[in-house]
Design an enzyme around this catalytic site. Sequence first.
Site, PDB file in Angstrom:
ATOM      1  N   CYS A   1      54.212  40.091  42.321  1.00 11.36           N
ATOM      2  CA  CYS A   1      53.615  39.206  41.310  1.00 11.36           C
ATOM      3  C   CYS A   1      54.624  38.664  40.297  1.00 11.36           C
ATOM      4  CB  CYS A   1      52.496  39.929  40.567  1.00 11.36           C
ATOM      5  SG  CYS A   1      51.070  40.299  41.611  1.00 11.36           S
TER       6      CYS A   1
ATOM      7  N   HIS B   1      51.064  36.848  33.555  1.00 11.14           N
ATOM      8  CA  HIS B   1      50.507  36.953  34.903  1.00 11.14           C
ATOM      9  C   HIS B   1      49.029  37.288  34.758  1.00 11.14           C
ATOM     10  CE1 HIS B   1      49.565  38.321  38.858  1.00 11.14           C
ATOM     11  NE2 HIS B   1      49.523  39.591  38.519  1.00 11.14           N
TER      12      HIS B   1
ATOM     13  N   ASN C   1      43.427  36.176  40.250  1.00  3.74           N
ATOM     14  CA  ASN C   1      44.824  36.597  40.354  1.00  3.74           C
ATOM     15  C   ASN C   1      45.436  35.912  41.570  1.00  3.74           C
ATOM     16  OD1 ASN C   1      47.235  37.948  40.899  1.00  3.74           O
ATOM     17  ND2 ASN C   1      46.439  39.955  40.328  1.00  3.74           N
TER      18      ASN C   1
END
Length: 344
Positions: free
Chosen positions: A128, A271, A301
């Site tokens: 990520c 994030h 996400n």
Amino acid sequence: MKPVRTGAQTEAASILPVRIAGTGHALPAKSVTSETLDLQLGFPAGHLQKLSGVSSRFVAAEESQIDLAVAACQAALEKAGQTPRDVDLVLGACGIPYQTLPATAPLVMQRLGFADGTAAAYDVNATCLSFLTAFELAANKLALGQATSVLVFAADIASRALPWEDQPDVAALFGDGAAAAVLTTGADDGPGIAASLLRTYHSAYAACEIGAGGTRFDFHKDREAFARHAVFHMDGKDLFRVTHKHFPQFVDQLLSKAGWARQDIDLVVPHQASPLALEHMIRETGMERSRVVDIGCTHGNQIAASLPTALDIAWRQGRIEPGMRVLLLGTSAGVTFGGMALEV
């Protein structure tokens, strides 16, 4: 209106010059609501949104990962006023590659119309946090004179490997998408990176994983194990334990390295791990809620594409202006915390 600097911070670190010449993002045409998923899976209305905090997400039904990456790169190049002829390095920063071998970046380079041999193209992977690590690598390449224009992209299709049968609450967190940025050399007294920091807490290595696809499981010897581990798994409690214990101190370290106080931050671009995780981060770190970019409820996400998508949306909404101090923050599987203090 930008906040007044307090002067309470430590002496600022030197700036690694880099300019964001353009950003862009791309989304699949299809958006799926949590209510629709509740109906499909036999849950009461509102169940998945209550568990995940995500009301809808984009799902790639027709588009490939490369389609999304190319569209995001084209948007970033257009914003920067550049063409492939101006770029000498293409960095793929996807959480999950298009295929195991070769890297994703050369294929995106090809689809963008680069001529053979006119640029380098390779991948950087930190799950990520891939965009953030690729951004730092690009800045160093630019500062060393090894590149003049770098195209960084992150594209992920999380929907291909979600655990809907075993962990529907986890599966409901994710969405698909892509984002990109064109980075160029900045002036010594201009925009750049005031500080960047990565810290890994390997005790939670198994908290987020897709075990198959590498060398861990032999497809020829145990196809059942290979197939079982081809789906994403997450231990939310283990992730929460590590993040709750260490993340606030990590943010303090990053700000100290940059010489910034919290009130000096104009915007936080995180994030989008989950809406609930984002609320916890705001509460634990003392960030001002109005200065945090939050798109998780409507995008989910998007793995590595999450952070640069939020960055591009904030820029296009006019929330980022030259001279601002922007904090990029995130967590990734492994488990790693990452952050960058950026003057734009």
